[in-house]
Design a protein around this motif. Structure first.
Motif, PDB file in Angstrom:
ATOM      1  N   ASN A 115     -10.138 -22.647  -0.496  1.00  0.00           N
ATOM      2  CA  ASN A 115      -9.532 -21.874  -1.581  1.00  0.00           C
ATOM      3  C   ASN A 115      -9.415 -22.774  -2.818  1.00  0.00           C
ATOM      4  O   ASN A 115      -8.857 -23.882  -2.727  1.00  0.00           O
ATOM      5  CB  ASN A 115      -8.150 -21.382  -1.129  1.00  0.00           C
ATOM      6  N   PRO A 116      -9.941 -22.313  -3.981  1.00  0.00           N
ATOM      7  CA  PRO A 116      -9.960 -23.185  -5.170  1.00  0.00           C
ATOM      8  C   PRO A 116      -8.583 -23.718  -5.574  1.00  0.00           C
ATOM      9  O   PRO A 116      -8.496 -24.754  -6.231  1.00  0.00           O
ATOM     10  CB  PRO A 116     -10.536 -22.294  -6.271  1.00  0.00           C
ATOM     11  N   LYS A 117      -7.534 -23.025  -5.155  1.00  0.00           N
ATOM     12  CA  LYS A 117      -6.182 -23.526  -5.478  1.00  0.00           C
ATOM     13  C   LYS A 117      -5.953 -24.918  -4.878  1.00  0.00           C
ATOM     14  O   LYS A 117      -5.151 -25.700  -5.385  1.00  0.00           O
ATOM     15  CB  LYS A 117      -5.125 -22.578  -4.912  1.00  0.00           C
ATOM     16  N   THR A 118      -6.651 -25.181  -3.770  1.00  0.00           N
ATOM     17  CA  THR A 118      -6.541 -26.498  -3.133  1.00  0.00           C
ATOM     18  C   THR A 118      -6.762 -27.596  -4.153  1.00  0.00           C
ATOM     19  O   THR A 118      -6.022 -28.585  -4.223  1.00  0.00           O
ATOM     20  CB  THR A 118      -7.648 -26.641  -2.037  1.00  0.00           C
ATOM     21  N   TRP A 119      -7.802 -27.409  -4.963  1.00  0.00           N
ATOM     22  CA  TRP A 119      -8.229 -28.482  -5.878  1.00  0.00           C
ATOM     23  C   TRP A 119      -7.395 -28.514  -7.150  1.00  0.00           C
ATOM     24  O   TRP A 119      -7.397 -29.505  -7.870  1.00  0.00           O
ATOM     25  CB  TRP A 119      -9.727 -28.357  -6.176  1.00  0.00           C
ATOM     26  N   GLU A 120      -6.694 -27.390  -7.408  1.00  0.00           N
ATOM     27  CA  GLU A 120      -5.701 -27.435  -8.502  1.00  0.00           C
ATOM     28  C   GLU A 120      -4.507 -28.248  -8.015  1.00  0.00           C
ATOM     29  O   GLU A 120      -3.965 -29.083  -8.737  1.00  0.00           O
ATOM     30  CB  GLU A 120      -5.249 -26.027  -8.873  1.00  0.00           C
ATOM     31  N   ASN A 134     -16.386 -33.819 -15.164  1.00  0.00           N
ATOM     32  CA  ASN A 134     -15.764 -33.514 -13.874  1.00  0.00           C
ATOM     33  C   ASN A 134     -16.802 -33.568 -12.765  1.00  0.00           C
ATOM     34  O   ASN A 134     -17.880 -32.993 -12.868  1.00  0.00           O
ATOM     35  CB  ASN A 134     -15.105 -32.129 -13.909  1.00  0.00           C
ATOM     36  N   MET A 135     -16.455 -34.283 -11.713  1.00  0.00           N
ATOM     37  CA  MET A 135     -17.428 -34.522 -10.645  1.00  0.00           C
ATOM     38  C   MET A 135     -17.425 -33.451  -9.561  1.00  0.00           C
ATOM     39  O   MET A 135     -18.136 -33.571  -8.574  1.00  0.00           O
ATOM     40  CB  MET A 135     -17.166 -35.882 -10.021  1.00  0.00           C
ATOM     41  N   MET A 136     -16.610 -32.406  -9.747  1.00  0.00           N
ATOM     42  CA  MET A 136     -16.587 -31.343  -8.740  1.00  0.00           C
ATOM     43  C   MET A 136     -17.869 -30.512  -8.833  1.00  0.00           C
ATOM     44  O   MET A 136     -18.316 -30.173  -9.927  1.00  0.00           O
ATOM     45  CB  MET A 136     -15.386 -30.428  -8.984  1.00  0.00           C
ATOM     46  N   PHE A 137     -18.432 -30.187  -7.700  1.00  0.00           N
ATOM     47  CA  PHE A 137     -19.623 -29.340  -7.653  1.00  0.00           C
ATOM     48  C   PHE A 137     -19.172 -27.891  -7.647  1.00  0.00           C
ATOM     49  O   PHE A 137     -18.619 -27.415  -6.665  1.00  0.00           O
ATOM     50  CB  PHE A 137     -20.400 -29.603  -6.353  1.00  0.00           C
ATOM     51  N   LYS A 138     -19.405 -27.217  -8.766  1.00  0.00           N
ATOM     52  CA  LYS A 138     -18.908 -25.846  -8.871  1.00  0.00           C
ATOM     53  C   LYS A 138     -20.033 -24.870  -8.536  1.00  0.00           C
ATOM     54  O   LYS A 138     -21.187 -25.101  -8.900  1.00  0.00           O
ATOM     55  CB  LYS A 138     -18.460 -25.621 -10.315  1.00  0.00           C
ATOM     56  N   THR A 139     -19.676 -23.800  -7.847  1.00  0.00           N
ATOM     57  CA  THR A 139     -20.669 -22.752  -7.615  1.00  0.00           C
ATOM     58  C   THR A 139     -19.938 -21.413  -7.646  1.00  0.00           C
ATOM     59  O   THR A 139     -18.746 -21.360  -7.945  1.00  0.00           O
ATOM     60  CB  THR A 139     -21.428 -22.985  -6.290  1.00  0.00           C
ATOM     61  N   LYS A 140     -20.667 -20.327  -7.417  1.00  0.00           N
ATOM     62  CA  LYS A 140     -20.047 -18.998  -7.454  1.00  0.00           C
ATOM     63  C   LYS A 140     -20.006 -18.428  -6.050  1.00  0.00           C
ATOM     64  O   LYS A 140     -20.954 -18.585  -5.283  1.00  0.00           O
ATOM     65  CB  LYS A 140     -20.881 -18.056  -8.340  1.00  0.00           C
ATOM     66  N   GLN A 141     -18.931 -17.728  -5.761  1.00  0.00           N
ATOM     67  CA  GLN A 141     -18.820 -17.087  -4.459  1.00  0.00           C
ATOM     68  C   GLN A 141     -19.052 -15.592  -4.625  1.00  0.00           C
ATOM     69  O   GLN A 141     -18.527 -15.009  -5.561  1.00  0.00           O
ATOM     70  CB  GLN A 141     -17.422 -17.329  -3.909  1.00  0.00           C
ATOM     71  N   GLY A 142     -19.817 -14.977  -3.726  1.00  0.00           N
ATOM     72  CA  GLY A 142     -20.011 -13.525  -3.746  1.00  0.00           C
ATOM     73  C   GLY A 142     -20.970 -13.090  -4.826  1.00  0.00           C
ATOM     74  O   GLY A 142     -21.729 -13.897  -5.364  1.00  0.00           O
ATOM     75  N   VAL A 143     -20.883 -11.806  -5.201  1.00  0.00           N
ATOM     76  CA  VAL A 143     -21.906 -11.242  -6.094  1.00  0.00           C
ATOM     77  C   VAL A 143     -21.473 -11.176  -7.543  1.00  0.00           C
ATOM     78  O   VAL A 143     -22.291 -10.961  -8.426  1.00  0.00           O
ATOM     79  CB  VAL A 143     -22.318  -9.825  -5.622  1.00  0.00           C
ATOM     80  N   THR A 144     -20.181 -11.331  -7.835  1.00  0.00           N
ATOM     81  CA  THR A 144     -19.755 -11.254  -9.229  1.00  0.00           C
ATOM     82  C   THR A 144     -19.976 -12.598  -9.908  1.00  0.00           C
ATOM     83  O   THR A 144     -20.097 -13.629  -9.246  1.00  0.00           O
ATOM     84  CB  THR A 144     -18.257 -10.892  -9.357  1.00  0.00           C
ATOM     85  N   THR A 145     -20.039 -12.548 -11.235  1.00  0.00           N
ATOM     86  CA  THR A 145     -20.225 -13.810 -11.956  1.00  0.00           C
ATOM     87  C   THR A 145     -18.969 -14.162 -12.756  1.00  0.00           C
ATOM     88  O   THR A 145     -19.007 -14.980 -13.651  1.00  0.00           O
ATOM     89  CB  THR A 145     -21.426 -13.708 -12.923  1.00  0.00           C
ATOM     90  N   GLU A 146     -17.853 -13.454 -12.448  1.00  0.00           N
ATOM     91  CA  GLU A 146     -16.613 -13.750 -13.171  1.00  0.00           C
ATOM     92  C   GLU A 146     -16.057 -15.109 -12.756  1.00  0.00           C
ATOM     93  O   GLU A 146     -16.359 -15.598 -11.678  1.00  0.00           O
ATOM     94  CB  GLU A 146     -15.564 -12.683 -12.840  1.00  0.00           C
ATOM     95  N   SER A 147     -15.211 -15.630 -13.643  1.00  0.00           N
ATOM     96  CA  SER A 147     -14.716 -16.981 -13.353  1.00  0.00           C
ATOM     97  C   SER A 147     -13.847 -16.996 -12.090  1.00  0.00           C
ATOM     98  O   SER A 147     -13.681 -18.017 -11.447  1.00  0.00           O
ATOM     99  CB  SER A 147     -13.932 -17.529 -14.539  1.00  0.00           C
ATOM    100  N   THR A 148     -13.304 -15.816 -11.717  1.00  0.00           N
ATOM    101  CA  THR A 148     -12.472 -15.789 -10.507  1.00  0.00           C
ATOM    102  C   THR A 148     -13.302 -16.080  -9.255  1.00  0.00           C
ATOM    103  O   THR A 148     -12.761 -16.339  -8.201  1.00  0.00           O
ATOM    104  CB  THR A 148     -11.795 -14.418 -10.325  1.00  0.00           C
ATOM    105  N   SER A 149     -14.639 -15.983  -9.370  1.00  0.00           N
ATOM    106  CA  SER A 149     -15.459 -16.256  -8.190  1.00  0.00           C
ATOM    107  C   SER A 149     -15.899 -17.725  -8.144  1.00  0.00           C
ATOM    108  O   SER A 149     -16.646 -18.124  -7.271  1.00  0.00           O
ATOM    109  CB  SER A 149     -16.683 -15.343  -8.147  1.00  0.00           C
ATOM    110  N   ASP A 150     -15.416 -18.522  -9.104  1.00  0.00           N
ATOM    111  CA  ASP A 150     -15.741 -19.955  -9.085  1.00  0.00           C
ATOM    112  C   ASP A 150     -15.199 -20.598  -7.810  1.00  0.00           C
ATOM    113  O   ASP A 150     -14.063 -20.333  -7.415  1.00  0.00           O
ATOM    114  CB  ASP A 150     -15.078 -20.682 -10.271  1.00  0.00           C
ATOM    115  N   ILE A 151     -16.002 -21.416  -7.221  1.00  0.00           N
ATOM    116  CA  ILE A 151     -15.567 -22.094  -6.005  1.00  0.00           C
ATOM    117  C   ILE A 151     -16.221 -23.483  -5.993  1.00  0.00           C
ATOM    118  O   ILE A 151     -17.239 -23.687  -6.655  1.00  0.00           O
ATOM    119  CB  ILE A 151     -15.911 -21.236  -4.768  1.00  0.00           C
ATOM    120  N   TYR A 152     -15.610 -24.407  -5.268  1.00  0.00           N
ATOM    121  CA  TYR A 152     -16.120 -25.784  -5.294  1.00  0.00           C
ATOM    122  C   TYR A 152     -16.592 -26.230  -3.919  1.00  0.00           C
ATOM    123  O   TYR A 152     -16.002 -25.844  -2.907  1.00  0.00           O
ATOM    124  CB  TYR A 152     -15.009 -26.740  -5.737  1.00  0.00           C
ATOM    125  N   LEU A 153     -17.631 -27.040  -3.899  1.00  0.00           N
ATOM    126  CA  LEU A 153     -17.982 -27.741  -2.663  1.00  0.00           C
ATOM    127  C   LEU A 153     -16.990 -28.893  -2.558  1.00  0.00           C
ATOM    128  O   LEU A 153     -16.728 -29.575  -3.552  1.00  0.00           O
ATOM    129  CB  LEU A 153     -19.397 -28.308  -2.724  1.00  0.00           C
TER     130      LEU A 153
END
Ligand code: GAP
Length: 458
Positions: free
Chosen positions: A70-75, A147-166
């Protein structure tokens, strides 16, 4: 003999340990693929770590958590806002540099700019006219944060809420599961949770072969203890980790410890030691061991709203445990093991051999089965191979002369060669050759497996 990085790279490729990633497409910079021997060696390293730190360690248990959290982890951990490097581009050759690395390199490590504010770094580079190590020019962009985090998108939407990190470290998957693991395994503090898995960092300056890459594997232990006892445990895990390095065969003179001075400690740490190894370019970080206080659990408790405190069944006290974290990279250890095991040995006046004097436990192949002459002993040799493969990692090699096959076995660290010759066909005995001494003994096939089992344990 000290091998250069190019020589190590050539060795690793030649014998099928490590190849350039995506090679047939011209490669993908700083990605590496592990061939038949590389994957076997990596597995043996991970198995040994797992055994020593987890499965045969009564203090610890294991976990395999997700790469996507969950992206909140990294916040909560500060990675989204703070996992940044100061980046400068050379306007002439477009090479990208970390500003603190430019300073460290130009001063041969005498000036450590890690932790300086960006203006101070910028001023130092200008004042001392530190040229681009790539082209020699002196025309940089101002320092920017990267920022060294690898960001990608989760699911089919391209909204920022679907941002997720490896994940950039395996550690956080452990913290998120602290309560799950503690409850379900009924472990009592002090105890640890170990994990092995891939991590990803968008490093600005990867390199030095497999030392710094964007995709790598970590072996991490988070050890939870009562506040106030953490510095004792820190000492314990530091020594435990050093003992592990001796067990995998690293030489004591190849290892140095760097205790972070108080003013250099991360804000959440009250003790940190880097275990440094003598790589071809000098001593550099192999293993980070940190006392992380209760920072991670406290932040996750705050951000998730879940109570992560531990209730001590003996004292009825509730507290957030403090944490000791030995965090080791698989590839860095693999590289160190090859460096400390590989040698060119003079065996007589005109002959040398390449020898990987790796521990038997880590050797990718334990036994090579070799017919002296394929035409005559090939069939019998395959039967011997079948007999051994039940118990060991075995290879079968019938190509080229026997001397060259011994050399290849030595070069990849195979502890024993079993040779089948004419006499084998007559009396069911074989010769067993030991890698380091090159001594040979003759042994009956009925005793072979038991003999090798005992020898490989020594
Ligand atoms: N959880 C703490 C942590 O991840 P770290 O010092 O950033 O600490 C731990 O990483 C270890 O992981 C390092 O000591 C190193 O062995 C390995 N490592 C870190 N970044 C790496 C990279 N880009 N490539 C290969 N190994 C890396």
């Amino acid at each position: 003999m000290k091998y250069t990085l190019d020589q190590l790279n050539a060795y690793a490729k030649r014998y099928g340990f490590i190849y350039q990633g995506s090679e047939i497409y011209g490669g993908l910079a700083n990605t590496w693929d592990y061939g038949p021997l590389g994957v076997a060696l990596k597995k043996n390293i991970k198995n040994l770590w797992w055994e020593v730190f987890v499965s045969k360690n009564p203090n610890n248990v294991g976990i395999d958590s997700s790469i996507l959290l969950n992206p909140k982890t990294w916040e909560a951990t500060g990675h989204v806002s703070g996992f940044k490097d100061p980046l400068m581009d050379c306007k002439i050759c477009k090479a990208r540099h970390r500003a603190d690395n430019l300073i460290a390199r130009a001063t041969k490590g005498a000036v450590d700019a890690d932790g300086w504010d960006y203006q101070t770094m910028q001023d130092y580079i200008t004042e001392h006219k530190i040229n681009c190590p790539n082209c020699g020019g002196f025309d940089y962009t101002p320092i920017r944060e990267f920022n060294m985090m690898f960001k990608t998108k989760q699911g089919v939407t391209t909204e920022s809420t679907s941002d997720i990190y490896l994940r950039p470290e395996t550690a956080q998957g452990i913290f998120l599961n602290f309560k799950n693991v503690q409850r379900t395994s009924r472990m009592k503090v002090p105890f640890g949770i170990g994990q092995i898995g891939k991590s990803f960092r968008n490093e600005i300056t990867p390199g030095n072969f497999i030392f710094r890459t964007r995709e790598f594997e970590q072996m991490e232990l988070e050890f939870f203890c009562k506040p106030g006892t953490e510095l004792e445990w820190f000492k314990y895990w530091k020594q435990f980790s050093l003992d592990f390095l001796t067990k995998v065969g690293l030489k004591s003179e190849s290892i140095k410890l760097y205790d972070h001075p108080e003013e250099k400690l991360s804000f959440y740490s009250n003790a940190t030691t880097d275990v440094l190894f003598n790589y071809p370019w000098g001593f550099d970080e192999l293993w980070g061991i940190a006392s992380r206080t209760d920072f991670d659990l406290r932040r996750h408790q705050e951000y998730s709203g879940h109570d992560l405190e531990y209730l001590d069944p003996q004292t009825n006290e509730s507290y957030l445990p403090f944490v000791i974290e030995p965090a080791l990279g698989v590839e860095r250890l693999l590289l160190a093991i090859i460096i400390d095991s590989l040698e060119e040995e003079q065996i007589n006046e005109n002959e040398t051999r390449t020898l990987l004097r790796i521990s038997k436990e880590l050797a990718p192949i334990k036994i090579a089965v070799l017919p002296l002459v394929k035409k005559y002993q090939g069939e019998k040799s395959k039967a011997v191979y079948q007999q051994l493969i039940e118990d060991f990692e075995v290879s079968y090699d019938d190509s080229g002369n026997i001397g060259r096959r011994y050399r290849r076995a030595d070069a990849i660290g195979t502890p024993y060669c079993v040779t089948i010759d004419q006499q084998t066909l007559e009396d069911d005995t074989v010769t067993v050759r030991e890698r380091d001494s090159m001594l040979q003994i003759r042994l009956s096939l009925t005793k072979l497996n038991e003999y090798l089992r005992l020898e490989l344990k020594k």
